[in-house]
Enzyme design. Structure first.
Site, PDB file in Angstrom:
ATOM      1  N   ARG A  75       0.863  -1.178   0.000  1.00  0.00           N
ATOM      2  CA  ARG A  75       0.000   0.000   0.000  1.00  0.00           C
ATOM      3  C   ARG A  75       0.900   1.230   0.000  1.00  0.00           C
ATOM      4  O   ARG A  75       1.911   1.262   0.708  1.00  0.00           O
ATOM      5  CB  ARG A  75      -0.892   0.033   1.255  1.00  0.00           C
ATOM      6  CG  ARG A  75      -2.017  -0.976   1.260  1.00  0.00           C
ATOM      7  CD  ARG A  75      -3.125  -0.632   0.263  1.00  0.00           C
ATOM      8  NE  ARG A  75      -4.229  -1.569   0.324  1.00  0.00           N
ATOM      9  CZ  ARG A  75      -4.345  -2.642  -0.458  1.00  0.00           C
ATOM     10  NH1 ARG A  75      -3.432  -2.920  -1.357  1.00  0.00           N
ATOM     11  NH2 ARG A  75      -5.404  -3.427  -0.341  1.00  0.00           N
ATOM     12  N   GLU A 109      -3.897   6.940  -5.138  1.00  0.00           N
ATOM     13  CA  GLU A 109      -4.187   6.327  -6.442  1.00  0.00           C
ATOM     14  C   GLU A 109      -5.501   6.827  -7.020  1.00  0.00           C
ATOM     15  O   GLU A 109      -6.447   7.029  -6.259  1.00  0.00           O
ATOM     16  CB  GLU A 109      -4.232   4.793  -6.283  1.00  0.00           C
ATOM     17  CG  GLU A 109      -2.883   4.246  -5.851  1.00  0.00           C
ATOM     18  CD  GLU A 109      -2.943   2.764  -5.494  1.00  0.00           C
ATOM     19  OE1 GLU A 109      -3.981   2.118  -5.732  1.00  0.00           O
ATOM     20  OE2 GLU A 109      -1.944   2.272  -4.956  1.00  0.00           O
ATOM     21  N   HIS A 126      -1.080  -0.368  -9.862  1.00  0.00           N
ATOM     22  CA  HIS A 126      -1.686  -1.281  -8.881  1.00  0.00           C
ATOM     23  C   HIS A 126      -2.253  -2.532  -9.570  1.00  0.00           C
ATOM     24  O   HIS A 126      -3.466  -2.755  -9.567  1.00  0.00           O
ATOM     25  CB  HIS A 126      -2.783  -0.564  -8.070  1.00  0.00           C
ATOM     26  CG  HIS A 126      -3.122  -1.280  -6.792  1.00  0.00           C
ATOM     27  ND1 HIS A 126      -3.527  -0.629  -5.660  1.00  0.00           N
ATOM     28  CD2 HIS A 126      -3.116  -2.606  -6.472  1.00  0.00           C
ATOM     29  CE1 HIS A 126      -3.770  -1.512  -4.700  1.00  0.00           C
ATOM     30  NE2 HIS A 126      -3.513  -2.721  -5.168  1.00  0.00           N
TER      31      HIS A 126
HETATM   32  C1  8YV Z   1      -6.683  -5.313  -5.533  1.00  0.00           C
HETATM   33  C2  8YV Z   1      -5.112  -5.490  -3.552  1.00  0.00           C
HETATM   34  O1  8YV Z   1      -6.252  -4.498  -6.556  1.00  0.00           O
HETATM   35  O2  8YV Z   1      -5.781  -7.560  -2.713  1.00  0.00           O
HETATM   36  C3  8YV Z   1      -5.421  -6.426  -2.453  1.00  0.00           C
HETATM   37  O3  8YV Z   1      -5.280  -6.040  -1.291  1.00  0.00           O
HETATM   38  O4  8YV Z   1      -4.549  -4.494  -3.371  1.00  0.00           O
HETATM   39  C4  8YV Z   1      -5.459  -5.863  -4.927  1.00  0.00           C
HETATM   40  O5  8YV Z   1      -5.398  -7.215  -5.133  1.00  0.00           O
HETATM   41  C5  8YV Z   1      -7.689  -4.514  -4.822  1.00  0.00           C
HETATM   42  O6  8YV Z   1      -7.886  -4.869  -3.531  1.00  0.00           O
HETATM   43  C6  8YV Z   1      -8.972  -4.598  -5.622  1.00  0.00           C
HETATM   44  O7  8YV Z   1      -9.933  -3.803  -5.106  1.00  0.00           O
END
Ligand code: 8YV
Length: 311
Positions: A230, A259, A277
């Site tokens: 993150r 983002e 991402h």
């Molecule tokens: C996704 C992510 O892009 O799993 C996670 O925590 O950051 C990613 O796999 C995101 O959560 C999709 O909304």
């Protein structure tokens, strides 16, 4: 009667189709007036399926809410405290994305070390023909890598980087039994010992901003930072400054503080590799993540144990 589910924003098509079959799904973003739709639907909603988190305010607007099924392994965008206080269960989608995220991490590192993006431009723009051989680059083999967050994804990354002949260390809340890697109880101390720092820890009050100017200075002018977790874990202005002054050698980033906005300064730097991402963004993995959301909701409403509860 099918349980009524609220979907605050669009989700993967396969996930929406499967949810439509099993539940009465309300697509909040399609309502002309979301507040009015929420006021009308709110009292009937028993579940939320979401890829964009779930705020405490939304939970409070849903008095019969039983479960929030979140798409993604990280659930920092779900207000778990409010969920806990209201007795709402929360699920995420772990494990199914480990390989995809680990694979992207290795790709970003090779891309940065071997300067693949400038290399590609060098060929496409005809500079190879005009100017001759491309300058020499660095390699991963023989280098040291520190992993911040040796969880399920971190371990998959470690495995792959061992295969790349790197020496793996890690930092986390505590040393883990049965891992063959050196543990550091201090992040900056680990950064000082390695050439690469890979960030793959969840965003929590304890981890936000942990990769600060001090850690980057410890990583040093020959060091590189990789963030596939993150954006919030890294002090982004400090990162830009460290890269600008050369205090830090390079960075490979899949995640950012705000983002999809990525600071112009980062976009302009050649010692930086950027991705939008996409750690888990393969057809195979995203399908499995969507399936996990569906399985959690079905389990809950049939009284079966949840597949991947976090609350
Ligand atoms: C996704 C992510 O892009 O799993 C996670 O925590 O950051 C990613 O796999 C995101 O959560 C999709 O909304």
């Amino acid at each position: 009667m099918k349980p009524e589910i609220l979907m605050p924003g669009p989700m993967l098509a396969s996930c929406m189709e499967a949810l439509d079959e099993a539940f009465d799904v309300h697509r909040l973003w399609e309502a002309p007036d979301e507040a009015a739709a929420l006021a009308e639907l709110g009292p009937r909603i028993r579940g939320v399926a979401t890829a964009k988190g779930c705020s405490g305010a939304l939970m409070r607007a849903l008095p019969k809410l039983e479960i929030v099924a979140s798409f993604g392994v990280g659930y920092d965008s779900v207000d778990v405290q409010t969920a806990q206080a209201q007795g709402v269960r929360v699920t995420n989608t772990p494990d199914v994305l480990n390989d995809a995220v680990a694979e992207l991490t290795v790709g970003l590192m090779v891309c940065l070390a071997r300067r693949l993006l400038p290399c590609d431009a060098y060929v496409r723009t005809g500079r190879w023909e005009r100017e001759g051989a491309y300058p020499l680059t660095a390699q991963l083999a023989g280098a040291g890598v520190g992993i911040l967050g040796l969880g399920r994804i971190g371990k998959e990354i470690a495995r792959r980087l061992e295969a790349m002949k790197m020496t793996v260390s890690y930092h986390g809340r505590r040393p883990q039994a049965d891992v063959p890697y050196r543990y550091f109880d201090d992040l900056a101390a680990m950064a000082a010992e390695v050439d690469w720092l890979v960030v793959i820890a969840p965003a929590t009050p304890e981890t936000i901003g942990v990769v600060d100017a001090r850690v980057m200075a410890a990583l040093g002018p020959k060091g590189s930072l990789v963030n596939v977790a993150r954006g919030a874990l890294v002090d982004e202005p400090a990162l830009i400054e460290a890269l600008r002054t050369g205090a830090l050698g390079g960075a490979a980033l899949d995640v950012f503080a705000d983002e999809p906005r990525v600071p112009e300064a980062l976009r302009a730097m050649e010692q930086v590799v950027l991705a939008p991402h996409v750690g888990s963004a393969t057809h195979h993995t995203r399908w499995a993540m969507g399936d996990c959301v569906v399985r959690n909701l079905k389990a809950h409403f049939s009284g079966a144990p949840l597949v991947s509860p976090v609350v």
